[in-house]
Design an enzyme around this catalytic site. Structure first.
Site, PDB file in Angstrom:
ATOM      1  N   HIS A  44       0.876  -1.182   0.000  1.00 32.87           N
ATOM      2  CA  HIS A  44       0.000   0.000   0.000  1.00 32.87           C
ATOM      3  C   HIS A  44       0.913   1.233   0.000  1.00 32.87           C
ATOM      4  CE1 HIS A  44      -2.776   2.976   1.803  1.00 32.87           C
ATOM      5  NE2 HIS A  44      -3.765   2.164   1.471  1.00 32.87           N
TER       6      HIS A  44
ATOM      7  N   ASP B  47       3.148  -4.804   8.104  1.00 32.29           N
ATOM      8  CA  ASP B  47       1.912  -4.020   7.996  1.00 32.29           C
ATOM      9  C   ASP B  47       0.736  -4.995   8.088  1.00 32.29           C
ATOM     10  OD1 ASP B  47      -0.353  -2.723   7.098  1.00 32.29           O
ATOM     11  OD2 ASP B  47       0.611  -1.785   5.366  1.00 32.29           O
TER      12      ASP B  47
ATOM     13  N   GLN C 259      -4.381  -5.307   6.724  1.00 30.04           N
ATOM     14  CA  GLN C 259      -5.347  -6.198   6.067  1.00 30.04           C
ATOM     15  C   GLN C 259      -5.333  -7.604   6.644  1.00 30.04           C
ATOM     16  OE1 GLN C 259      -7.621  -5.260   3.996  1.00 30.04           O
ATOM     17  NE2 GLN C 259      -6.875  -3.215   3.501  1.00 30.04           N
TER      18      GLN C 259
ATOM     19  N   LYS D 238     -10.244  -1.146  10.284  1.00 30.70           N
ATOM     20  CA  LYS D 238     -10.298  -2.314   9.394  1.00 30.70           C
ATOM     21  C   LYS D 238     -10.564  -3.602  10.173  1.00 30.70           C
ATOM     22  CE  LYS D 238      -7.191  -0.181   6.039  1.00 30.70           C
ATOM     23  NZ  LYS D 238      -8.018   0.123   4.873  1.00 30.70           N
TER      24      LYS D 238
ATOM     25  N   CYS E 140      -4.775   2.656  -3.676  1.00 32.97           N
ATOM     26  CA  CYS E 140      -3.542   3.131  -3.032  1.00 32.97           C
ATOM     27  C   CYS E 140      -2.436   2.082  -3.134  1.00 32.97           C
ATOM     28  CB  CYS E 140      -3.773   3.510  -1.568  1.00 32.97           C
ATOM     29  SG  CYS E 140      -4.921   4.859  -1.366  1.00 32.97           S
TER      30      CYS E 140
HETATM   31  C1  PLP Z   1      -2.125  -2.857   3.620  1.00 31.19           C
HETATM   32  C2  PLP Z   1      -2.482  -1.473   4.049  1.00 31.19           C
HETATM   33  N1  PLP Z   1      -1.568  -0.720   4.668  1.00 31.19           N
HETATM   34  C3  PLP Z   1      -1.853   0.510   5.103  1.00 31.19           C
HETATM   35  C4  PLP Z   1      -3.089   1.053   4.922  1.00 31.19           C
HETATM   36  C5  PLP Z   1      -3.381   2.429   5.442  1.00 31.19           C
HETATM   37  O1  PLP Z   1      -4.314   2.347   6.464  1.00 31.19           O
HETATM   38  P1  PLP Z   1      -4.965   3.658   7.099  1.00 31.19           P
HETATM   39  O2  PLP Z   1      -5.547   4.427   5.943  1.00 31.19           O
HETATM   40  O3  PLP Z   1      -6.014   3.129   8.024  1.00 31.19           O
HETATM   41  O4  PLP Z   1      -3.898   4.397   7.781  1.00 31.19           O
HETATM   42  C6  PLP Z   1      -4.074   0.327   4.279  1.00 31.19           C
HETATM   43  C7  PLP Z   1      -5.415   0.892   4.029  1.00 31.19           C
HETATM   44  O5  PLP Z   1      -6.114   0.490   3.129  1.00 31.19           O
HETATM   45  C8  PLP Z   1      -3.757  -0.980   3.829  1.00 31.19           C
HETATM   46  O6  PLP Z   1      -4.675  -1.733   3.221  1.00 31.19           O
END
Ligand code: PLP
Length: 602
Positions: free
Chosen positions: A318, A395, A398, A421, A559
């Site tokens: 992401h 991270d 997900q 999430k 993203c």
């Molecule tokens: C794998 C991953 N990392 C980071 C993020 C960023 O999360 P947030 O927008 O809640 O900070 C997302 C959001 O879709 C994501 O799917």
């Protein structure tokens, strides 16, 4: 493809029989009133936070002394009288016109077997759990080592270990005549433990928004990778906080400050247990995954990454796990290196090995790709990073809502995720880090709450976690995240993983069988996400057609532009599943896509 639940290729991700994780003591759902161990909670007295059960302040231990109590939540005795927990009058959501407001079923009578019993949410009705349908004979779905090809055909994958091949509880073919319940307890669960049955309809009744109607149809929420919906217990817990506990934390000498501190620190303990972190002080609240990664890049990266150093990410990331590292690399004269993926969307470990060297300072990878659903072998990635002398960040944005996460098993130095999430509120997220790594890091923001002493000459900082929580944090939503974790624990994360796995196998097969559909992301180990493009249509057109039928999906680049470009596309249609989705909802999605495909333009 993904013939085992997500993440199951690492047996350690699934609690073996007799392990602390498999046992009730390590696993929230089956242990009503589990005690929080003494002596671990920073700045917290985990006394019950209810007005009826609070001892007087005079009787309280000093604010920093932890107490062994069931949790930071609202006792049943309070819930039963708190207005926020009463069924809505007339079954209508307050403040919403009758014709729009959807009926909300009274909850205590409908979901008897996983409700919170430690007082952090709904009262338990104590009725008999629903019973699984008598043994069904079900045709097999793809086994370990098989996967879905274009058009939904089954392909072989080499070397996909499957310690616990899953027998599906419900076959695509067998639908129609199936009962309205989808149970997974007929499946021998990993570890052979006793798990409560999973009743998707009972679960759905806990999520009021699922009763919404969109374009005349009942909402289908397939945008779970963007954000998840909130069970009533989370909504009520936040309302309860503002009604009975609202205060700033840690500092004041009054009752509400004590309640708010209890609730906030209780949520921290819930997070610790949820991800099996060794120590509660290692859990830092932030706004979300994005802020979490920025914290690590700015603080740890600012201190440890220099000119000529290298940072490794994967092609799956992401933007939140690319941009902060890119910024750091640009500021320091370091280099960003990228682990490539194969045509299924799985990371190439051999290529990764070649990237590692003594200039590698940190490896930051996602556990589950938000665009493809690939479950990356993070444990192996972390181990290789450590062997090269680098730190590792995972991270988990997900992953936490789909599979058991055990940060000690993964072994990374940092694990980050977002509350929204995992059925919690927006604006709250977590950095978990190893104590010794966090203690060595400078604060990244300065202000109140994070200091021990300030003069104009210098500041002495608080120990972790406060050192990283400058200013007034998102107290209420941290408490809401605690309630979301309670909810997930009550349903049971292994139950969730298995049910979602069956949904995913079914959805991928159905979508993949539609002429003109190209599935993007067909790794053997996947969770939740079914990205695709449809010949003859833009992804926006598909998204609009679905929205016309009340079906919410994300279309766009999610993203995650680099990974989509790896597959030759700029955007996809991305249905993403959660445990409140049903096979019927997948049928509704598939019928719209099939209809579009049938009318395909040349
Ligand atoms: C794998 C991953 N990392 C980071 C993020 C960023 O999360 P947030 O927008 O809640 O900070 C997302 C959001 O879709 C994501 O799917």
């Amino acid at each position: 493809m993904f013939s085992a639940p997500p993440g199951a290729q690492f047996p350690a991700n699934i609690a073996p029989p007799g392990s602390p994780l498999a046992s009730p003591a390590g696993f929230g759902p089956s242990v009503p009133g589990t005690l929080i161990p003494q002596g671990q909670i920073p700045g917290a007295n985990l006394l019950p936070a209810s007005p009826t059960q609070l001892p007087s302040l005079a009787n309280r231990a000093p604010a920093l002394a932890p107490h062994a109590v069931a949790g930071n939540g609202v006792p049943d005795s309070v819930l039963s009288v708190a207005p926020a927990f009463e069924p809505r009058s007339g079954g209508v959501v307050q403040g919403v016109p009758q014709q729009i407001g959807a009926p909300v079923a009274p909850q205590a009578a409908t979901s008897p077997f996983y409700f919170l019993s430690d007082g952090y949410g709904h009262p338990s009705a104590g009725t008999t759990p629903a019973i699984s349908p008598p043994g069904q004979v079900l045709p097999p779905l793809p086994l370990a080592g098989e996967g879905w090809g274009e058009g939904g055909s089954v392909q072989s994958y080499a070397g996909v270990p499957s310690p616990q091949p899953l027998t599906p509880t419900l076959s695509p073919e067998g639908r129609g005549s199936q009962p309205q319940f989808y149970f997974v307890d007929a499946v021998p669960l990993a570890g052979g433990g006793q798990h409560p049955p999973f009743d998707v309809h009972a679960v759905r009744r806990d999520f009021p928004i699922l009763q919404e109607r969109v374009n005349g149809r009942q909402l289908v929420w397939f945008d779970n990778a963007a954000t998840t919906h909130k069970p009533q217990s989370v909504i009520d817990r936040i309302a309860y906080f503002y009604e009975h506990e609202n205060s700033n934390i840690h500092r004041a000498a009054h009752e509400l400050a004590a309640r708010a501190t209890d609730a906030y620190e209780g949520a921290r303990e819930r997070v610790r247990k949820f991800i099996n972190a060794p120590e509660v002080e290692e859990v830092i609240f932030v706004r979300g995954t994005t802020e979490a990664i920025n914290l690590v890049a700015k603080s740890w990266g600012g201190q440890h990454v220099g000119e000529g150093d290298e940072i490794i990410v994967s092609n799956l990331e992401h933007h939140a796990n690319i941009v902060p590292w890119q910024q750091l690399a640009a500021a320091k004269g370091a280099k960003l290196r990228v682990i490539p993926v194969d045509d299924s969307g799985q990371v190439l470990l051999d290529e990764y090995r070649k990237l590692l060297n003594d200039r590698t300072k940190i490896v930051a990878v996602t556990q589950v790709s938000n665009a493809l659903g690939t479950v990356a072998p993070v444990k192996e990635i972390v181990e290789l990073a450590h062997r090269a002398g680098a730190k590792a960040l995972v991270d988990g944005a997900q992953s936490v809502s789909h599979m058991r996460v055990d940060v000690q098993d993964i072994g990374a130095d940092f694990f980050v995720f977002s509350g929204h999430k995992v059925f919690g509120p927006t604006g709250i997220g977590v950095v978990w880090g190893k104590r010794e790594v966090l203690e060595d890091m400078p604060p990244w923001q300065g202000g109140g709450n994070m200091i021990a002493d300030v003069t104009f000459e210098k500041t002495v900082f608080q120990p972790i976690p406060n050192k990283f929580e400058a200013g007034t944090g998102n107290i209420a939503d941290a408490v809401g995240l605690g309630a979301a974790i309670d909810y997930v624990n009550k349903v049971g994360i292994e139950n969730i993983a298995r049910y979602e796995h069956d949904l995913l196998v079914y959805g991928m097969a159905q979508l993949g069988a539609i002429p003109g559909v190209r599935l993007i992301g067909t790794a053997a180990d996947k969770a939740s996400v079914m990205s695709f493009v449809l010949d003859g249509y833009t992804t926006e057109e598909v998204g609009h057609a679905l929205n016309d039928e009340g079906i919410a999906v994300r279309t766009g680049h999610h993203c995650a532009q680099p990974i989509l470009r790896r597959f030759g596309v700029e955007t996809t249609v991305r249905p993403s599943l959660a445990f409140y989705n049903t096979f019927d909802e997948i049928d509704r999605l598939v019928s719209v896509v099939r209809r579009l495909a049938g009318r395909r333009r040349g």
